[in-house]
Design an enzyme around this catalytic site. Structure first.
Site, PDB file in Angstrom:
ATOM      1  N   LYS A  35       0.848  -1.203   0.000  1.00 16.03           N
ATOM      2  CA  LYS A  35       0.000   0.000   0.000  1.00 16.03           C
ATOM      3  C   LYS A  35       0.882   1.252   0.000  1.00 16.03           C
ATOM      4  O   LYS A  35       2.086   1.159   0.280  1.00 16.03           O
ATOM      5  CB  LYS A  35      -0.945  -0.020   1.210  1.00 16.03           C
ATOM      6  N   ARG A 135     -10.017   0.848  15.114  1.00 15.46           N
ATOM      7  CA  ARG A 135      -9.979   1.606  13.860  1.00 15.46           C
ATOM      8  C   ARG A 135     -11.126   1.117  12.977  1.00 15.46           C
ATOM      9  O   ARG A 135     -12.115   1.798  12.828  1.00 15.46           O
ATOM     10  CB  ARG A 135      -8.604   1.435  13.186  1.00 15.46           C
ATOM     11  N   HIS A 163      -5.842  -6.496  13.664  1.00 13.61           N
ATOM     12  CA  HIS A 163      -4.618  -5.675  13.571  1.00 13.61           C
ATOM     13  C   HIS A 163      -4.112  -5.326  14.977  1.00 13.61           C
ATOM     14  O   HIS A 163      -4.894  -5.258  15.924  1.00 13.61           O
ATOM     15  CB  HIS A 163      -4.907  -4.414  12.759  1.00 13.61           C
ATOM     16  N   ARG A 220       1.603 -10.452   7.860  1.00 21.44           N
ATOM     17  CA  ARG A 220       1.341  -9.302   6.978  1.00 21.44           C
ATOM     18  C   ARG A 220       2.362  -8.181   7.201  1.00 21.44           C
ATOM     19  O   ARG A 220       2.007  -7.074   7.593  1.00 21.44           O
ATOM     20  CB  ARG A 220      -0.050  -8.707   7.269  1.00 21.44           C
ATOM     21  N   TYR A 264      16.819  30.946   3.641  1.00 19.19           N
ATOM     22  CA  TYR A 264      15.659  31.671   4.176  1.00 19.19           C
ATOM     23  C   TYR A 264      15.743  31.814   5.691  1.00 19.19           C
ATOM     24  O   TYR A 264      16.138  30.884   6.398  1.00 19.19           O
ATOM     25  CB  TYR A 264      14.375  30.895   3.863  1.00 19.19           C
ATOM     26  N   CYS A 311      14.783  24.372   1.480  1.00 21.94           N
ATOM     27  CA  CYS A 311      13.824  25.126   0.657  1.00 21.94           C
ATOM     28  C   CYS A 311      12.912  24.138  -0.074  1.00 21.94           C
ATOM     29  O   CYS A 311      13.050  22.928   0.064  1.00 21.94           O
ATOM     30  CB  CYS A 311      14.547  25.984  -0.367  1.00 21.94           C
ATOM     31  N   MET A 312      12.002  24.660  -0.875  1.00 18.29           N
ATOM     32  CA  MET A 312      11.094  23.772  -1.614  1.00 18.29           C
ATOM     33  C   MET A 312      11.855  22.901  -2.615  1.00 18.29           C
ATOM     34  O   MET A 312      11.594  21.710  -2.751  1.00 18.29           O
ATOM     35  CB  MET A 312      10.035  24.597  -2.356  1.00 18.29           C
ATOM     36  N   ASP A 313      12.835  23.520  -3.304  1.00 13.97           N
ATOM     37  CA  ASP A 313      13.487  22.834  -4.420  1.00 13.97           C
ATOM     38  C   ASP A 313      14.984  22.639  -4.228  1.00 13.97           C
ATOM     39  O   ASP A 313      15.619  21.987  -5.052  1.00 13.97           O
ATOM     40  CB  ASP A 313      13.295  23.651  -5.710  1.00 13.97           C
TER      41      ASP A 313
HETATM   42  C1  LIG Z   1      -4.077  -4.077   8.319  1.00 15.63           C
HETATM   43  C2  LIG Z   1      -2.597  -3.942   8.195  1.00 15.63           C
HETATM   44  N1  LIG Z   1      -1.831  -5.030   8.165  1.00 15.63           N
HETATM   45  C3  LIG Z   1      -0.483  -4.963   8.061  1.00 15.63           C
HETATM   46  C4  LIG Z   1       0.163  -3.750   7.994  1.00 15.63           C
HETATM   47  C5  LIG Z   1       1.663  -3.704   7.922  1.00 15.63           C
HETATM   48  O1  LIG Z   1       2.157  -3.063   9.066  1.00 15.63           O
HETATM   49  P1  LIG Z   1       3.727  -2.818   9.280  1.00 15.63           P
HETATM   50  O2  LIG Z   1       4.156  -1.924   8.186  1.00 15.63           O
HETATM   51  O3  LIG Z   1       3.820  -2.180  10.608  1.00 15.63           O
HETATM   52  O4  LIG Z   1       4.369  -4.159   9.205  1.00 15.63           O
HETATM   53  C6  LIG Z   1      -0.602  -2.583   8.022  1.00 15.63           C
HETATM   54  C7  LIG Z   1       0.061  -1.285   7.960  1.00 15.63           C
HETATM   55  O5  LIG Z   1      -0.191  -0.381   8.674  1.00 15.63           O
HETATM   56  C8  LIG Z   1      -2.018  -2.680   8.133  1.00 15.63           C
HETATM   57  O6  LIG Z   1      -2.777  -1.586   8.170  1.00 15.63           O
END
Ligand SMILES: Cc1ncc(COP(=O)(O)O)c(C=O)c1O
Length: 372
Positions: A35, A135, A163, A220, A264, A311-313
């Site tokens: 993600k 959550r 989670h 995960r 700046y 700075c920005m750039d």
């Molecule tokens: C539902 C879920 N599983 C697994 C992960 C992976 O977590 P991490 O990057 O702490 O291993 C995340 C990330 O936040 C998550 O939201």
């Protein structure tokens, strides 16, 4: 030399990290969280590498667009959208692409069933249970009924998951163990209500590193895939290599006299005559302004401070009174040069944040490369 500033995703290191995770968790399946553009490393090259090498079994995304992008890039491997989709067309986009969806309530479950039925397809879902993150997810006691409801609605209930908010710290051990116990009870209750769910999963990076009791059928991990610990204090039970190198080049160099100020706000004054190198990278690229007068980069194999405000750039670097530096010289923002290294964790510490945010900040203005 078309681009001065380049982020290189070390696919070789990411693959090695996944191999180390597999080694640690044995027979369990591994879902790699890709993600947020693979935590800023590039979801498409990372996912393609994972599919081509079998480095993980599943991918985890957060948004429908992320799922669609991975499928459009030809990646077919099992993919879970870790949160539920809101709109019907988002659900449809996932179902038609064989992307598994999280369901968290009667409402989300019924929606997926309805959309899938309209499409004439079977949707795969994973029931998310809230065991303490607060959550998303259903209350533990609702899980057996929701699981039966999924079956009755013609959904393929492929996963059951939850989670962990504090699996990465010593202080979180007790809370995490209680969550694991709750989750195990939920898995048993669901199994008693409708038979075992195919993939029961709970462990993020913290739990891969510190909680074997949380591994169930699949782990995960996210941040550790990219080479950082979730917290500087997390037990480093798996060897990890950095997933990102970030470099730029000197764009300009000049002498600055004792007492002259740089940048700046005139927040830095030269304590001696020195050479200041300018680099074409700033907060507009994701190099945080919080690194003003705090960060350091590597030039000519030496550690040199960022001076004045980012700075920005552009940003300025004190390369020292005696350094010879030329326009075009390589500058390392993250990575190694000579015997020195700047890590993502070091930047996170300086910025008062976590490694996740440091790599997510590197944005589309930065050229991308991969090392296989
Ligand atoms: C539902 C879920 N599983 C697994 C992960 C992976 O977590 P991490 O990057 O702490 O291993 C995340 C990330 O936040 C998550 O939201």
């Amino acid at each position: 030399m078309p681009y001065a500033t380049t982020a290189t995703t070390r696919l070789d290191h990411i693959r090695a990290n996944l191999a180390a995770i597999r080694h640690r968790v044995g027979e369990r399946l591994v879902l790699a969280a890709v993600k947020a553009d693979a935590y800023g490393h590039g979801a498409i090259p990372v996912s393609q590498m994972i599919e081509a090498t079998g480095a993980a079994d599943w991918l985890g995304v957060a948004t429908v667009d992320e799922a669609v992008a991975i499928r459009d890039a030809g990646v077919r491997m099992p993919t879970l959208k870790l949160s539920h989709a809101l709109a019907d067309d988002e659900v449809a986009a996932c179902v038609t692409r064989d992307v598994d969806l999280a369901v968290v309530s009667e409402k989300t479950l019924d929606q997926v069933a309805r959309v899938a039925a309209d499409l004439g397809r079977t949707a795969s879902v994973h029931l998310k249970v809230d065991t303490g993150m607060r959550r998303i997810g259903c209350p533990p006691e609702q899980a057996p009924d929701l699981a039966r409801r999924a079956d009755a609605a013609g959904l393929r209930l492929r996963g059951l998951f939850s989670h962990l908010p504090v699996s990465d710290t010593e202080g979180g051990r007790e809370f995490t163990r209680a969550q694991v116990a709750t989750f195990a009870r939920v898995a048993d209750a669901v199994a008693a209500a409708r038979g075992t769910v195919e993939v029961v999963h709970l462990a993020n990076s913290g739990a891969v590193l510190m909680h074997p009791e949380a591994w169930f059928d699949m782990v995960r991990p996210g941040i550790m895939v990219y080479g950082s610990l979730p917290d500087p204090t997390t037990e480093a039970s798996v060897p990890l290599l950095p997933g990102l190198e970030w470099t730029t080049r000197v764009s300009f160099a000049k002498r600055v006299a004792l007492g002259e100020t740089v940048g700046y706000g005139r927040t830095w004054a030269a304590p001696r005559d020195t050479t200041i190198a300018t680099i074409p990278v700033g907060y507009g690229d994701g190099y945080s302004r919080l690194l003003s007068n705090r960060g350091r980069v590597l030039v000519g194999g030496r550690s040199c401070p960022i001076v004045g405000r980012v700075c920005m750039d552009q940003s300025m670097v004190d390369v020292g009174p005696d350094a010879s530096v030329d326009e075009g010289d390589e500058v390392v923002l993250v990575g190694r040069q000579g015997g020195e290294e700047v890590t993502v964790q070091e930047l996170a510490d300086l910025m008062g944040t976590i490694p996740y945010e440091v790599t997510c900040l590197v944005n589309s203005r930065v050229a991308r490369a991969v090392a296989e």
